[in-house]
Design an enzyme around this catalytic site. Structure first.
Site, mmCIF file in Angstrom:
data_model
loop_
_atom_site.group_PDB
_atom_site.id
_atom_site.type_symbol
_atom_site.label_atom_id
_atom_site.label_comp_id
_atom_site.label_asym_id
_atom_site.label_seq_id
_atom_site.Cartn_x
_atom_site.Cartn_y
_atom_site.Cartn_z
ATOM 1 N N HIS A 1 -10.568 1.674 0.166
ATOM 2 C CA HIS A 1 -11.121 0.824 1.218
ATOM 3 C C HIS A 1 -12.636 0.656 1.108
ATOM 4 O O HIS A 1 -13.245 0.027 1.970
ATOM 5 C CB HIS A 1 -10.773 1.406 2.598
ATOM 6 C CG HIS A 1 -9.320 1.309 2.934
ATOM 7 N ND1 HIS A 1 -8.375 2.161 2.403
ATOM 8 C CD2 HIS A 1 -8.643 0.459 3.750
ATOM 9 C CE1 HIS A 1 -7.193 1.847 2.876
ATOM 10 N NE2 HIS A 1 -7.319 0.817 3.680
ATOM 11 N N GLU B 1 0.822 -1.206 0.000
ATOM 12 C CA GLU B 1 0.000 0.000 0.000
ATOM 13 C C GLU B 1 0.857 1.258 0.000
ATOM 14 O O GLU B 1 0.528 2.237 -0.685
ATOM 15 C CB GLU B 1 -0.946 -0.010 1.196
ATOM 16 C CG GLU B 1 -2.060 -1.038 1.071
ATOM 17 C CD GLU B 1 -3.002 -1.022 2.258
ATOM 18 O OE1 GLU B 1 -2.719 -0.260 3.222
ATOM 19 O OE2 GLU B 1 -4.015 -1.737 2.236
#
Length: 280
Positions: free
Chosen positions: A221, A187
């Site tokens: 997300h 990430e």
């Protein structure tokens, strides 16, 4: 507009500059729209590839949680490598004046500042929890002394053994690998190391990048929304949980982006206990 890493600058100042640097070759500049579109595509690709084995490749569902996580690790790694390669082709880098790894914040100069300062600042965010545990430990020791029990060598050994055992148990825990290694590494590479240079080269100001880059990270997300809704059976509860995650990722992402720009180095700043924040 060329991305230039200037090693003569203060390491705690911005390591990236969006100033146009003439190379005598008339290279093309990157527009803001191209930078935003590229960042959006990278964010979508990072999430979409996690579901590609079953939805696109039509592979059989994993027979265990460990197999499921390993499959997602591979997908996240592929996405990270793809993002790094794509950015190297899109970014207008002057190869004679900057190195590709330096553009991504992987650099050896001023390494100790880039490691010590961010980790120290990040640890202060959790100082309250550490102090609370220390006070509980002191209270436990005081209670033992009041009951006539003293600190013995055996009790110290038990604490050491428990710590070693918990460490080895984490090494064999697939969820720990996700929380401590794979998710933070992939990430940060995609959403910080790749996107921040793109946005800076696109002509966005440093302050805009610090607050814009985490939005891509936060929106990545949203894939948890359906999962939480199916798990809890309540859409309002799922929206509340995901909404909290989005808010936290924006705040923490801004902090991490600020450190990245100030130090010019990429390190993992993720607290492993926040496992619910992992897209992976």
């Amino acid at each position: 507009m060329y991305l230039l890493i200037n090693p003569s600058e203060n390491p705690m100042e911005a390591a990236f500059t969006g100033d146009a640097v003439s190379d005598g070759g008339g290279g093309s500049e990157m527009s803001k729209s191209l930078a935003v579109i590229t960042c959006t595509a990278l964010a979508i690709f990072y999430v979409a590839i996690l579901y590609s084995p079953t939805l696109i490749l039509r592979l059989q569902p994993p027979d265990s949680f460990q197999s499921y996580m390993i499959r997602r690790f591979i997908c996240a790694a592929i996405s990270s490598v793809f993002s790094l390669i794509a950015c190297s082709l899109i970014l207008p880098i002057q190869w004679g004046k900057s190195h590709l790894f330096s553009v991504y914040g992987i650099r050896l100069d001023h390494m100790w500042q880039a490691v010590v300062f961010p980790l120290t600042l990040t640890s202060l965010m959790y100082a309250g929890t550490l102090i609370l545990k220390l006070l509980l430990l002191l209270d436990s020791g005081q209670e033992d002394r009041e009951n006539g029990r003293s600190l013995s060598l055996d009790s110290i050994k038990n604490v050491v053994y428990e710590f070693i055992e918990s460490t080895f148990s984490l090494a064999s825990d697939i969820s720990a690998w996700r929380n401590y290694l794979v998710a933070p590494l992939t990430e940060e590479l995609v959403f910080r190391a790749c996107m921040i240079p793109l946005l800076l080269c696109g002509g966005f100001s440093t302050y805009t990048v610090v607050f814009l880059c985490p939005i891509f990270f936060s929106l990545a997300h949203l894939n948890h929304l359906l999962e939480y809704a199916q798990r809890s059976g309540s859409w309002p509860k799922a929206f509340a949980v995901v909404g909290f995650q989005l808010g936290y990722t924006v705040i923490f992402g801004s902090y991490a982006s600020f450190l990245f720009v100030r130090t010019g180095a990429k390190i993992s700043l993720r607290n492993a206990h926040l496992s619910s924040d992992k897209s992976c």
